[in-house]
Design a protein around this motif. Sequence first.
Motif, PDB file in Angstrom:
ATOM      1  N   ILE A  39       0.833  -1.201   0.000  1.00 12.42           N
ATOM      2  CA  ILE A  39       0.000   0.000   0.000  1.00 12.42           C
ATOM      3  C   ILE A  39       0.873   1.257   0.000  1.00 12.42           C
ATOM      4  CG2 ILE A  39      -1.652   1.335   1.367  1.00 12.42           C
ATOM      5  CD1 ILE A  39      -2.884  -1.298   2.270  1.00 12.42           C
ATOM      6  N   LYS A  40       1.958   1.215   0.734  1.00  9.88           N
ATOM      7  CA  LYS A  40       2.852   2.372   0.792  1.00  9.88           C
ATOM      8  C   LYS A  40       3.349   2.761  -0.596  1.00  9.88           C
ATOM      9  CE  LYS A  40       7.425   3.791   2.372  1.00  9.88           C
ATOM     10  NZ  LYS A  40       8.716   3.353   2.955  1.00  9.88           N
ATOM     11  N   GLU A  41       3.629   1.770  -1.439  1.00 10.91           N
ATOM     12  CA  GLU A  41       4.205   2.036  -2.756  1.00 10.91           C
ATOM     13  C   GLU A  41       3.164   2.418  -3.802  1.00 10.91           C
ATOM     14  OE1 GLU A  41       7.392   2.256  -3.096  1.00 10.91           O
ATOM     15  OE2 GLU A  41       7.670   1.665  -1.005  1.00 10.91           O
ATOM     16  N   LEU A  42       1.883   2.360  -3.480  1.00  5.53           N
ATOM     17  CA  LEU A  42       0.851   2.705  -4.454  1.00  5.53           C
ATOM     18  C   LEU A  42       0.839   4.209  -4.735  1.00  5.53           C
ATOM     19  CD1 LEU A  42      -2.185   0.552  -3.185  1.00  5.53           C
ATOM     20  CD2 LEU A  42      -0.647   0.056  -5.107  1.00  5.53           C
ATOM     21  N   ASP A  43       0.341   4.557  -5.894  1.00  9.82           N
ATOM     22  CA  ASP A  43       0.177   5.962  -6.259  1.00  9.82           C
ATOM     23  C   ASP A  43      -1.134   6.457  -5.664  1.00  9.82           C
ATOM     24  OD1 ASP A  43       0.348   8.447  -7.389  1.00  9.82           O
ATOM     25  OD2 ASP A  43      -0.309   7.804  -9.385  1.00  9.82           O
ATOM     26  N   ARG A  44      -1.089   6.801  -4.391  1.00 10.91           N
ATOM     27  CA  ARG A  44      -2.294   7.161  -3.658  1.00 10.91           C
ATOM     28  C   ARG A  44      -2.538   8.664  -3.706  1.00 10.91           C
ATOM     29  NH1 ARG A  44      -0.745   7.201   0.849  1.00 10.91           N
ATOM     30  NH2 ARG A  44       1.423   6.573   0.540  1.00 10.91           N
ATOM     31  N   PRO A  45      -3.789   9.074  -3.632  1.00 13.54           N
ATOM     32  CA  PRO A  45      -4.082  10.504  -3.517  1.00 13.54           C
ATOM     33  C   PRO A  45      -3.827  10.993  -2.093  1.00 13.54           C
ATOM     34  CG  PRO A  45      -6.114   9.256  -3.439  1.00 13.54           C
ATOM     35  CD  PRO A  45      -5.019   8.260  -3.721  1.00 13.54           C
ATOM     36  N   GLU A  46      -3.924  12.280  -1.894  1.00 13.83           N
ATOM     37  CA  GLU A  46      -3.793  12.847  -0.551  1.00 13.83           C
ATOM     38  C   GLU A  46      -4.943  12.356   0.321  1.00 13.83           C
ATOM     39  OE1 GLU A  46      -1.376  14.745   0.676  1.00 13.83           O
ATOM     40  OE2 GLU A  46      -0.277  14.643  -1.215  1.00 13.83           O
ATOM     41  N   PHE A  67      -8.213   1.190  -8.348  1.00 10.18           N
ATOM     42  CA  PHE A  67      -6.974   1.519  -9.054  1.00 10.18           C
ATOM     43  C   PHE A  67      -5.838   0.524  -8.794  1.00 10.18           C
ATOM     44  CE2 PHE A  67      -5.998   3.158  -4.922  1.00 10.18           C
ATOM     45  CZ  PHE A  67      -4.625   3.296  -4.829  1.00 10.18           C
ATOM     46  N   ALA A  68      -6.023  -0.408  -7.871  1.00 13.55           N
ATOM     47  CA  ALA A  68      -4.955  -1.373  -7.599  1.00 13.55           C
ATOM     48  C   ALA A  68      -5.548  -2.647  -7.031  1.00 13.55           C
ATOM     49  CB  ALA A  68      -3.929  -0.785  -6.622  1.00 13.55           C
ATOM     50  N   ALA A  69      -4.908  -3.757  -7.341  1.00 11.40           N
ATOM     51  CA  ALA A  69      -5.341  -5.064  -6.834  1.00 11.40           C
ATOM     52  C   ALA A  69      -4.120  -5.890  -6.483  1.00 11.40           C
ATOM     53  CB  ALA A  69      -6.201  -5.784  -7.862  1.00 11.40           C
ATOM     54  N   ARG A  70      -4.254  -6.661  -5.424  1.00 11.24           N
ATOM     55  CA  ARG A  70      -3.171  -7.537  -4.967  1.00 11.24           C
ATOM     56  C   ARG A  70      -3.653  -8.968  -4.985  1.00 11.24           C
ATOM     57  NH1 ARG A  70      -0.759  -9.861  -0.386  1.00 11.24           N
ATOM     58  NH2 ARG A  70       1.486  -9.488  -0.231  1.00 11.24           N
ATOM     59  N   LYS A  71      -2.804  -9.869  -5.506  1.00 11.82           N
ATOM     60  CA  LYS A  71      -3.183 -11.266  -5.603  1.00 11.82           C
ATOM     61  C   LYS A  71      -3.052 -11.961  -4.245  1.00 11.82           C
ATOM     62  CE  LYS A  71      -1.782 -11.729 -10.466  1.00 11.82           C
ATOM     63  NZ  LYS A  71      -0.912 -12.466 -11.410  1.00 11.82           N
ATOM     64  N   ALA A  72      -3.669 -13.122  -4.157  1.00 12.54           N
ATOM     65  CA  ALA A  72      -3.567 -13.943  -2.952  1.00 12.54           C
ATOM     66  C   ALA A  72      -2.127 -14.464  -2.810  1.00 12.54           C
ATOM     67  CB  ALA A  72      -4.550 -15.099  -3.032  1.00 12.54           C
ATOM     68  N   PRO A  73      -1.677 -14.733  -1.587  1.00 15.95           N
ATOM     69  CA  PRO A  73      -2.428 -14.569  -0.328  1.00 15.95           C
ATOM     70  C   PRO A  73      -2.517 -13.101   0.080  1.00 15.95           C
ATOM     71  CG  PRO A  73      -0.196 -15.308   0.121  1.00 15.95           C
ATOM     72  CD  PRO A  73      -0.333 -15.315  -1.373  1.00 15.95           C
ATOM     73  N   GLY A  74      -3.555 -12.803   0.823  1.00 11.83           N
ATOM     74  CA  GLY A  74      -3.799 -11.428   1.217  1.00 11.83           C
ATOM     75  C   GLY A  74      -4.316 -10.589   0.072  1.00 11.83           C
ATOM     76  N   ALA A  75      -5.166 -11.176  -0.744  1.00 14.79           N
ATOM     77  CA  ALA A  75      -5.688 -10.460  -1.906  1.00 14.79           C
ATOM     78  C   ALA A  75      -6.499  -9.251  -1.474  1.00 14.79           C
ATOM     79  CB  ALA A  75      -6.541 -11.408  -2.747  1.00 14.79           C
ATOM     80  N   MET A  76      -6.213  -8.103  -2.104  1.00 15.42           N
ATOM     81  CA  MET A  76      -6.884  -6.861  -1.736  1.00 15.42           C
ATOM     82  C   MET A  76      -7.265  -6.071  -2.986  1.00 15.42           C
ATOM     83  SD  MET A  76      -5.026  -5.349   1.649  1.00 15.42           S
ATOM     84  CE  MET A  76      -6.588  -4.734   2.260  1.00 15.42           C
ATOM     85  N   ILE A  77      -8.249  -5.208  -2.827  1.00 17.79           N
ATOM     86  CA  ILE A  77      -8.655  -4.250  -3.847  1.00 17.79           C
ATOM     87  C   ILE A  77      -8.565  -2.855  -3.229  1.00 17.79           C
ATOM     88  CG2 ILE A  77     -10.508  -3.451  -5.357  1.00 17.79           C
ATOM     89  CD1 ILE A  77      -9.480  -6.104  -6.203  1.00 17.79           C
ATOM     90  N   CYS A  78      -7.969  -1.917  -3.938  1.00 17.38           N
ATOM     91  CA  CYS A  78      -7.834  -0.561  -3.427  1.00 17.38           C
ATOM     92  C   CYS A  78      -8.583   0.412  -4.329  1.00 17.38           C
ATOM     93  CB  CYS A  78      -6.364  -0.148  -3.338  1.00 17.38           C
ATOM     94  SG  CYS A  78      -5.456  -0.966  -2.000  1.00 17.38           S
ATOM     95  N   PHE A  79      -9.218   1.379  -3.696  1.00 15.19           N
ATOM     96  CA  PHE A  79      -9.977   2.423  -4.384  1.00 15.19           C
ATOM     97  C   PHE A  79      -9.405   3.773  -3.962  1.00 15.19           C
ATOM     98  CE2 PHE A  79     -12.620  -1.241  -3.635  1.00 15.19           C
ATOM     99  CZ  PHE A  79     -13.357  -1.412  -4.795  1.00 15.19           C
TER     100      PHE A  79
END
Length: 703
Positions: free
Chosen positions: A586-593, A687-699
């Motif tokens: 998550i830290k490395e994602l291109d996140r908004p403010e 805008f981002a998705a992580r595969k299993a294990p620990g699969a996540m979706i980020c908005f």
Amino acid sequence: MANVDSIAVAPADSDPTPGAEQATRPADRRAPASRVRALVADAPALLTDGAVMAFALFTVLYHAAFLGDLRPSVTFRIWLVACVLLAVVALVRRRRRSAAATAPATTAAGERSEPAVERPAVDRRLLIGVLAAATVAAVSAGVAGTGVSLTWWIPAVAGLLAAVGGILILRRAWLNGPVPNPAAPAPTAAQSTYALVISVLVGISSLFMARNTPDDVYYVGKSVWIAERDLIPINDFLFSENVLPAMGSQPPIPSIEVFDGAFANVVGIHASSALWYVLLPIMAVLAALALWRLTHRWAPRRPVLAFTVAIAYLYLVAGGDAALGTFHLPRLHEGKGMFVSAVIPLMWLYLTEWFDNRSRRSLVLIVALSITAIGLTNTAAIILPMLVGAAGFAMLLVGRWKAAIVAAVAALAYPIGSLVVSRLLLGGMTAEGADDAFYNAASTYRRTLLFGVVGVISGLALWCGPLLARRRTPALLIAGATLALSVMFVPGVLELISALSGISVVLWRVPWLLALPTLIGLLCTVRVPAPTPALRRAAAGGVAVLLVAAFALFATPMWSPKSWVEVHERPTWKLPQQRQKIAFWIKELDRPEGMLLAPKVIMRTTPIVTSEVRVVLPRDFYLVEYDLNSQFAKDRLLLAGFADGVSAPAPAELAPALDRLDVGTICVYKGNQYARDTAPQLGYQEFAARKAPGAMICFRRVA
């Protein structure tokens, strides 16, 4: 009954006189080897005393830095220079003392043995009564936690009788015995080598065991914040950017988190890596050496065996959240873990040395250790007065009131003074937000000294310890601690202390004043009736084996999943590895403010990874500090439940909370279908998705 009498004054086996047979060798051949042996023998003392002085110096510099508003990295560099200068001065003084020493080796070796003195007579009936009361107290206290219907008044009264009788026996032995204290034997090179090897192994083992502790979001998170910003957060750093008022239960007095953060900043490594890969092994070595030094000083015989049993106790008796083994390696990186594991045994050691010789060196070490203690945890300001009060009361009984007063001032002036100053300048330290659950005497015993077989052994160590220790000062100090704790174990006493002081938050920690692992080790030093020394040694070894076997069979070891510990094949951070990877992702994602909303376990992990990602709810436990009925708390709890998938609030409820908290990113597990469906309705875009294990979706929030 001769053996019963010997228990009361704990006579020591005469120590051999190593070096006597070499006395006739030429001095030029003996000197280099003697110097090496002396250095090895002194190594545990040099390392622990040096660490105490160094960390006390950093704590003073850290507190002084508030006046000059110095950055932690600057304070750390000043500390490094000061340590180098002090080390050079200490080395020069040590060489001068060595050069001035003219006593032959045989004299030095002889001083390590206790002089043969006639033991004072012991009232056998009183001694037998004390042993009987101690046995009843230990057995009933241990049984009381196993489901057997037994009133706590039985162990409380029996323990109090044993404690009072024990201190009366030791007082009479002191007043009727020889005036000078018997000299404590210095550790041999072989003994110190064993202690050093065991301590290094303990330090290595700390790298591979990881316990996920919720408190780390504050303690380790603070170090990360300091390392990344080179600032000391006087205000809140978890829910805000050093803006909101700091938690009242955590005034910025401890320096351990600042030390870790400043060290990481100067060296250029991640603060969590600095703590868990560099500082933790060092702390583990020092804690083990502190235990060795106290055990060696207090044990009347077989200190190596007693130390081995004490280390085994710490490794094999963990499990519960309040067990001493749990506060050793699994939580040693927290200041309170180092306090109970290293500061407590060293304080008893320094007090023993002070009351034995009243030397300026001992007093300086007491002062330095008290500064180190408050630099580790605010709990020191509560436990140290109890410890020093118990020791002082014991010494008052034998007329050492001047020494007791001086020791009390030396040990308490800085911790109490720093809290008073902090309260005046920054506001009071309150119990709000901390674990304010109150535990009565029976619950306190079961949580810390445990129950069942282990509880019985702990009780025997507690109430028989004064009769097993080296005579005079060690025995009397243990008797004072035993009496103090026995009084607090009487029903109603802890309740009264809580009502008068308002510190119910930490009262379950009162058994920390005991140095229990050392007392456990003393159990194998009891004189077992045997016709020859060889059989006595074998019997002592048998007692040690039985103790270790009992711990192994009836307790939960440190490495067990029941202790919330994971054992890894390589050194790791003390975090669940999957959560750690997700937080870095998550830290490395291109996140908004704006803030991050994620499942609670991820939000609790993120501050340990970086301070750059601000989360909605670092830990719900801390919301008490900010009023659970406030909108501030309600918004965070509402959104955390939504991210965890345990609740399904309507978008009309979620949208205002998201706006008030300025949430820029929402990350949820793929299984949280409601959150995935609702996020787009709230103005967020995947805008981002992580595969299993620990699969996540980020908005992320759409501008």
